[in-house]
Design a protein around this motif. Structure first.
Motif, PDB file in Angstrom:
ATOM      1  N   ARG A   1      -2.968  -5.308  -1.687  1.00 12.89           N
ATOM      2  CA  ARG A   1      -2.451  -4.995  -3.029  1.00 12.89           C
ATOM      3  C   ARG A   1      -3.201  -5.804  -4.086  1.00 12.89           C
ATOM      4  O   ARG A   1      -3.565  -5.290  -5.139  1.00 12.89           O
TER       5      ARG A   1
ATOM      6  N   ARG B   1       3.275   7.520  -5.145  1.00  9.41           N
ATOM      7  CA  ARG B   1       4.716   7.330  -5.348  1.00  9.41           C
ATOM      8  C   ARG B   1       5.276   6.338  -4.330  1.00  9.41           C
ATOM      9  O   ARG B   1       6.048   5.443  -4.676  1.00  9.41           O
TER      10      ARG B   1
ATOM     11  N   ARG C   1       4.384   2.816  -5.270  1.00  5.69           N
ATOM     12  CA  ARG C   1       5.204   2.306  -6.376  1.00  5.69           C
ATOM     13  C   ARG C   1       6.603   1.957  -5.911  1.00  5.69           C
ATOM     14  O   ARG C   1       7.173   0.951  -6.333  1.00  5.69           O
TER      15      ARG C   1
ATOM     16  N   ALA D   1       6.627  -1.385  -3.708  1.00  2.00           N
ATOM     17  CA  ALA D   1       6.054  -2.627  -4.237  1.00  2.00           C
ATOM     18  C   ALA D   1       6.973  -3.826  -4.012  1.00  2.00           C
ATOM     19  O   ALA D   1       6.546  -4.826  -3.446  1.00  2.00           O
TER      20      ALA D   1
END
Length: 167
Positions: free
Chosen positions: A17, A149, A152, A155
């Motif tokens: 990430r 999606r 997100r 996360a």
């Protein structure tokens, strides 16, 4: 470092990430993806118009070539992005099936260019091939949107996973 039952590996590890967020290729992908979609929409209209009326074949074919060039750009830069983030140019586990399907998309678009250049089909056949390439592109774009999606949504979960794995 076993995962508890019911927990899956997050799409990105914390290190992945961080590399994704720091990479300029992430921005390149963020610009090219909507650009490719806009070129696709314009080309789709031109292709459908030519199939319906028989007019505008040259501009329709040029639009498919433009769409294919943007596809090549996003594929090359996407491979570089994948190398930066995951350490391999293609088929990283997190994007394996998207990459597999991308090869079909790329193959159909490339076949279109070959058929166009070699004049192997008439206009209608050529544009039907373009529509097949576009159908696979839409499926592949959907795969990537679902993955975006998921990234997100997970996360905060990936941070929890990292903490759990460190224990």
């Amino acid at each position: 470092m076993r995962q508890r039952q019911g927990r899956h590996r997050p799409l990105y590890t914390p290190a992945e990430r961080q590399r994704r967020d720091a990479s300029p290729w992430t921005l390149v992908q963020g610009v090219l993806a909507p650009l490719q979609f806009l070129v696709f929409l314009a080309s789709l209209v031109l292709v459908l118009r030519t199939l319906a009326t028989g007019e505008g074949a040259e501009i329709a074919n040029a639009s498919v070539v433009a769409k294919t060039l943007v596809l090549y750009a996003i594929m090359v830069t996407g491979s570089i992005w994948e190398k930066v983030v995951f350490g391999r140019y293609l088929f990283a586990p997190a994007f394996f099936w998207e990459d597999v399907f991308s090869m079909l998309v790329l193959g159909l678009h490339t076949a279109y260019l070959a058929v166009l250049g070699l004049r192997l089909l008439d206009t209608q056949g050529l544009l039907v091939l373009a529509l097949a390439a576009y159908a696979t592109y839409l499926i592949n774009a959907g795969q990537f949107l679902l993955k975006l999606r998921a990234a997100r949504l997970e996360a905060p979960a990936s941070l929890a996973f990292a903490g759990e794995a460190a224990r």
